[in-house]
Design an enzyme around this catalytic site. Sequence first.
Site, PDB file in Angstrom:
ATOM      1  N   PRO A  53       0.813  -1.212   0.000  1.00  0.00           N
ATOM      2  CG  PRO A  53      -0.167  -1.195   2.082  1.00  0.00           C
ATOM      3  CD  PRO A  53       0.992  -1.721   1.351  1.00  0.00           C
ATOM      4  CD  GLU A  54       3.119   2.889  -4.247  1.00  0.00           C
ATOM      5  OE1 GLU A  54       3.219   4.047  -4.677  1.00  0.00           O
ATOM      6  OE2 GLU A  54       3.439   1.906  -4.924  1.00  0.00           O
ATOM      7  NE  ARG A 106       7.203 -10.277   1.300  1.00  0.00           N
ATOM      8  CZ  ARG A 106       7.866  -9.569   0.388  1.00  0.00           C
ATOM      9  NH1 ARG A 106       7.207  -8.852  -0.497  1.00  0.00           N
ATOM     10  NH2 ARG A 106       9.168  -9.574   0.378  1.00  0.00           N
TER      11      ARG A 106
END
Length: 270
Positions: A2-3, A109
Site C-alpha cells: 500500500p502506498e 509477509r
Amino acid sequence: MPELPEVETVVKGIKPRLMGRHFLALRGKVKNAVIPSFEIFKTLKGLHVLNVARRGKFINIFFENDSVVTLHLRMSGRIIMCDLNDPALPFERTRIDFEGKSLRFCDVRKFGRVWLSRLDECESVTGISRLGVEPMGKDFNLRFFRKILDSQRGLKALLLDQSLIAGIGNIYADEGLFDAGLRPERIGKSLSASDIQRLFESVKKVLNQGIRNRGTSISDFRDAQGKPGKNQKFLAVYGRAKKPCGRCGELLKKTVVAGRGTVFCKNCQT
DNA sequence: CCGAACCTGTGT
DNA sequence: ACACAGGTTCGG
C-alpha cells in the site's frame, strides 16, 4: 503493497465505522509486530475512538486519554473491518476488537506493525516524525519541490524518500515519472524549470487518480471491506514491462533504479 | 550508494 | 531452483 492512495482508501473505509467506538481488546500471534507489547494494549479497554487519520503510509487511530494506535501495512498488510464473531481471515496476524466491530490485520509477509503510544511521543516512537510533507497538502508546493530536486540524487530515489515526500511508493513513482516524461535515473539538478513544473503536476495527478480509483490492486491490496481497487486498469508503466507504451508504441523497459524494479519508456521519457 | 535483512507466496 | 514482490531499516 500500500502506498498513499491505498492507505487513504483504507482510512476512508474504517473511519466512519470506528468513530466513537469503544475498544475491547487486541489479540495476535506475531509478537514483534506489536509494539511495545500485547500487554500494554489492555490499558485501552473501554476508551473510545476520537479520530482516524492517515500520515504518509501510516494510519493513526486516536483514542481519548491521549492514546494512539498506529498501523503500517508495509508490503503485504491488509486491514479488514469484520464483525466480532466472523472467523479468522487468511493470514490474520492481529485483531483489534471494538464494541460491535473488529479490525483484522492480515499480512502474509509479517512486515506490518502495530504501535500503541502516547500522543506526545507517537511520532518519535513510530517514525512518523521522520516523514516529509504530505503531497496532497498545501506544504507540497513548487517552491518546496524545487528545493528537494536541487540534488545530485536520481529522481526515483528522491520521490521514494519518505523523509522528503511522504506516501509515494514504487507504483506511483514510476507512474509519475512516465506522466512527466522523465527518466527515473535523471539527476534532480538536471531538470529545467518546466520539467520540475511537469513532474510536480504529474505526482499529484497520479496520486489523485489512485485515490479516485480506490487504490491499485496488483495482488494484495484490498480496501477495508475486502474489495480490490480499480487503479491497476489505468497504469501506464508499472507492471507493464515488455508491453507497448500507450503513448508511442515502444516496448516498455524494466530496470533496477534506487534498488527497486522500475518500468519506463525509453522513447517518451528523457 | 548498494546489498542484505525482515517474511511468504507466486511465477518462470 | 531461483527471481521477484506495493516497504523500511541497517550495516558497509
